[in-house]
Structure formats: structure tokens, C-alpha cells
Scaffold this motif. Structure first.
Motif, PDB file in Angstrom:
ATOM      1  N   TRP A  27       0.795  -1.219   0.000  1.00  0.00           N
ATOM      2  CA  TRP A  27       0.000   0.000   0.000  1.00  0.00           C
ATOM      3  C   TRP A  27       0.832   1.276   0.000  1.00  0.00           C
ATOM      4  O   TRP A  27       0.544   2.204  -0.761  1.00  0.00           O
ATOM      5  N   CYS A  68      -5.015  -9.321  -0.265  1.00  0.00           N
ATOM      6  CA  CYS A  68      -5.541  -8.472   0.798  1.00  0.00           C
ATOM      7  C   CYS A  68      -5.746  -7.070   0.248  1.00  0.00           C
ATOM      8  O   CYS A  68      -5.282  -6.747  -0.851  1.00  0.00           O
ATOM      9  N   ALA A  69      -6.416  -6.239   1.010  1.00  0.00           N
ATOM     10  CA  ALA A  69      -6.710  -4.877   0.552  1.00  0.00           C
ATOM     11  C   ALA A  69      -5.440  -4.095   0.255  1.00  0.00           C
ATOM     12  O   ALA A  69      -5.383  -3.322  -0.714  1.00  0.00           O
ATOM     13  N   ASP A  70      -4.418  -4.282   1.072  1.00  0.00           N
ATOM     14  CA  ASP A  70      -3.171  -3.554   0.859  1.00  0.00           C
ATOM     15  C   ASP A  70      -2.469  -3.959  -0.433  1.00  0.00           C
ATOM     16  O   ASP A  70      -1.677  -3.189  -0.983  1.00  0.00           O
ATOM     17  N   HIS A 114      -9.481  -7.000   5.839  1.00  0.00           N
ATOM     18  CA  HIS A 114      -8.405  -6.096   5.434  1.00  0.00           C
ATOM     19  C   HIS A 114      -7.065  -6.810   5.300  1.00  0.00           C
ATOM     20  O   HIS A 114      -6.303  -6.544   4.359  1.00  0.00           O
ATOM     21  N   ILE A 128     -12.497  -5.251   9.277  1.00  0.00           N
ATOM     22  CA  ILE A 128     -12.362  -4.233   8.250  1.00  0.00           C
ATOM     23  C   ILE A 128     -11.627  -3.052   8.872  1.00  0.00           C
ATOM     24  O   ILE A 128     -11.758  -2.788  10.062  1.00  0.00           O
ATOM     25  N   SER A 132      -8.812   0.833   4.219  1.00  0.00           N
ATOM     26  CA  SER A 132      -9.305   0.291   2.951  1.00  0.00           C
ATOM     27  C   SER A 132     -10.074   1.308   2.117  1.00  0.00           C
ATOM     28  O   SER A 132     -10.259   1.103   0.912  1.00  0.00           O
ATOM     29  N   PHE A 136      -8.412   0.018  -1.035  1.00  0.00           N
ATOM     30  CA  PHE A 136      -9.284  -0.910  -1.751  1.00  0.00           C
ATOM     31  C   PHE A 136     -10.337  -0.203  -2.603  1.00  0.00           C
ATOM     32  O   PHE A 136     -10.882  -0.819  -3.511  1.00  0.00           O
ATOM     33  N   GLN A 159     -18.466   1.299  -0.740  1.00  0.00           N
ATOM     34  CA  GLN A 159     -17.492   1.110   0.335  1.00  0.00           C
ATOM     35  C   GLN A 159     -17.631   2.153   1.453  1.00  0.00           C
ATOM     36  O   GLN A 159     -17.663   1.790   2.635  1.00  0.00           O
ATOM     37  N   TYR A 163     -18.120   1.267   5.599  1.00  0.00           N
ATOM     38  CA  TYR A 163     -17.144   1.637   6.624  1.00  0.00           C
ATOM     39  C   TYR A 163     -17.730   2.643   7.603  1.00  0.00           C
ATOM     40  O   TYR A 163     -17.453   2.586   8.808  1.00  0.00           O
TER      41      TYR A 163
END
Length: 358
Positions: A27, A68-70, A114, A128, A132, A136, A159, A163
Motif C-alpha cells: 500500500w 488483501c486490501a493492501d 483487510h 475491516i 481500505s 481498496f 465502500q 465503513y
């Protein structure tokens, strides 16, 4: 050249000339690369393309794992370089990221776990994270806009609402770092608001709004999130323009320049585009200039100090985890935040053309 914007250019040039482009597929490196691309686009230059294509070429030969999100954020680089070069290998890297975004398992609404499925993601509670919103969500919104991809537009646009439901405090309007699914509780449990996490919100939302458009059904709610979070943040800005690593512990934790730059970038972006009232312009430019004034330029190089190291919400004593996270200089994500802010500052300078505001 404006003296503040000049510092952005000097730091960007120093990073691109000294850092090995074979950076991690992660990320922070992704945001650094994307910020350099955006700086080139803004200045109508081609200064950083070689650095970014070298990054892409390394991962063409050493295929990354996207789990993963990263790991989704580097799509910002590969897609940008595909647009610039039309190299199909970069498209294949981008497609790998898109496949993860579209098909990865969801754990809450449209949100993914995440930390994914490797390493610490196997032992850390399924959760989460506020990160993200940037890692993401921004890339699919950009890709969807430019490729008329309705499925990705819907994924990206939903999204922020997911969140918000789980991580924005209903009363304080600031954001917790994470939400643990099994415990059905935000974490940290106490009102510990991480500065950079709230910075991710403020920087990411106007980018998403740019891409989905104000006519989208989710835009009104995203604007509301942006406004309520921004209003809350005004109460936590230091007299010198900076923000601390834990907003709710202003007197007990250190000032943190990546959070400061992210908030400055998001506020300037939002004022420029009409997403926020002009009352945020002075706090935004004050924050940006505070970071500029902290940049160190000497015979050894150009450095952005006071960037907290990568931060995880610890299962035990989470507040102390933030408080004692060490500070770094020239961390990739901190430099990226500064470049994002510098671009917005320069755009505002050109748009407003008045020392009354800048």
C-alpha cells in the motif's frame, strides 16, 4: 515557483532518484508511485515514468500475490503505466488486482477482510479497517470511471457507507481504526481516534467522488460523511496547523505529518471541487504549510520527518500501540500524502489566483 510547492518537487525528485524502484507490492509504495504519476500528470511532465515502469517490470518478472486490501493498491501504478505505455504485461498485473477486488470474499457488506489470508491475516481477527477506503476503494472507482465499468462503480461507491456504518463514531463523527466481525465491535473499544486513519477518510472520499460523480446515488451520503468528519476534525488541529497521531489524545501523543498532509490534501481537494465549504481552505493550507516547514533539506538529501511507522490496532493496550509507534522519515505513504497535498495546493493556487486564500 511557489516556495511551498518547490519543496514538494524537491522531495519527489530526491525520492525518485535515490529509492530502488523494486519496492514492495504494498500500500505505501503503491501510493508513493501513484502520487508521482499524478504529479507528472499535473505538471505535464514525464519525469517519473522510468521509475514507475521499472517497478512494473520487476513485478512482471516476479509475479505478486494479491490477497488483501493492501495488495490491491498497486493497481494504481500498474494501471497508470498501462495507460501511458500500452504495455500488455502491465494490463495483466492490473487485471490480477481487479480480479481480487471483484471476487475476494466479503465479510461485511461489500468490505473484505483487510489483512487477507496470508501471514498476520491468518491469526488477527477478521476485520475491516479504515485504511481500505484508500487502499481498496480509490483504484476501482478510477478504473470504473475511465472504462465505464458499472460493476466496479457500484463496488467502489458502496465502500464508504459500509465503513461509515461500522467505524464512524455516531456522536463524535471521527473514525475508529477497525471493526472486528466476530466481536461485532469497533476496535479500539475506547474513543481512540487514529490520526492517519481519519486522514485516509478525508483524502480518499473526494477522489472517490470525482470518479463516481455527484449524480450517483451514493454521492449524497459520501458528501455527508466528508462534511461531518471534517467538521469534527477542526476541533483537533494544533495551533501550528498539524494533527497528532491520536486525535483524541492531543496533549499526550506526538504530532504526525502523514495525517496532517492527508487531511490537508483532502480538504484542499474538496474545497476546489465544491465538496466542502471554503472555511476549510485556511485550515487546509495551514496544515500543508506546516508539513512544508518541517521538510529538511541538507547535504544528505531531502527528508520528510515525523511520520509514524505502519500501525496496527493491537489486541492488547491499543492506545499505547499508537502512542509508542516510532516515527520515521521519508516513509513512502507519508511522502505520497505530501505530494497529494502539494498537487492540490498548486491547483488551488492556479484556480483562485489570490493571496487572500493561499
Amino acid at each position: 515557483m511557489d516556495k511551498y510547492y518547490e519543496k514538494v518537487i524537491k522531495l519527489s525528485d530526491y525520492i525518485a532518484s535515490t529509492r530502488n524502484p523494486k519496492m514492495k507490492w504494498m500500500w505505501g509504495e503503491a501510493l508513493l508511485g501513484f502520487s508521482l504519476y499524478e504529479l507528472d500528470e499535473h505538471n505535464k511532465e514525464d519525469k517519473y515514468t522510468k521509475f514507475l515502469t521499472d517497478y512494473c517490470d520487476y513485478y512482471v518478472k516476479n509475479q505478486p500475490v494479491v490477497d488483501c486490501a493492501d495488495h490491491a493498491a498497486p493497481g494504481l501504478i500498474t494501471y497508470s503505466m498501462y495507460k501511458k505505455t500500452k504495455n500488455n504485461d502491465y494490463k495483466l498485473l492490473t487485471d490480477k488486482v481487479l480480479d481480487y477486488i471483484i471476487n475476494s470474499p466479503r465479510i461485511l457488506g461489500d468490505a473484505v477482510n483487510h489483512l487477507g489470508h496470508l501471514g498476520i491475516g491468518k491469526i488477527y481477527p477478521k476485520s475491516i479497517w479504515v485504511d481500505s477506503l484508500m487502499m481498496f476503494s480509490v483504484f476501482p472507482s478510477l478504473y470504473a470511471k475511465e472504462n465505464n465499468d458499472e460493476k466496479l462503480i457500484q463496488i467502489a461507491s458502496r465502500q464508504p457507507r459500509v465503513y461509515q456504518n461500522y467505524m464512524q463514531d455516531k456522536n463524535d463523527k471521527l473514525w475508529y481504526h477497525s471493526y472486528w466481525v466476530k466481536k461485532a465491535k469497533h476496535f479500539p473499544y475506547s474513543k481512540t481516534y487514529w490520526g492517519r486513519g481519519n486522514g485516509w477518510v478525508i483524502c480518499a472520499l473526494p477522489k472517490i467522488l470525482d470518479n463516481i460523480g455527484l449524480e450517483h446515488s451514493e454521492a449524497k451520503n459520501i458528501l455527508e460523511i466528508l462534511k461531518t468528519t471534517s467538521e469534527a476534525l477542526l476541533n483537533f488541529q494544533n495551533n501550528d496547523g498539524t494533527f497528532n497521531t491520536v486525535l483524541s489524545k492531543k496533549k499526550k501523543t506526538y504530532r504526525e505529518l502523514s495525517a496532517t498532509a492527508l487531511i490537508a490534501a483532502g480538504w484542499m481537494h474538496s474545497v476546489r471541487c465544491g465538496y466542502l465549504d471554503k472555511k476549510y481552505l485556511e485550515p487546509a493550507t495551514s496544515a500543508f504549510k506546516a508539513v512544508c516547514d518541517s521538510i529538511v533539506i541538507n547535504d544528505n538529501g531531502v527528508f520528510m520527518p515525523e511520520i509514524s511507522a505502519p500501525t496496527i490496532p493491537l489486541p492488547i493496550f491499543p492506545y499505547l500501540g499508537y502512542k509508542f509507534t516510532p516515527k520515521q522519515k521519508n516513509a513512502s505513504y507519508g511522502v505520497a500524502a505530501f505530494i497529494f497535498a502539494g498537487i492540490e495546493y498548486n491547483k488551488l493556487n492556479k484556480q483562485i489566483k489570490s493571496v487572500k486564500y493561499i
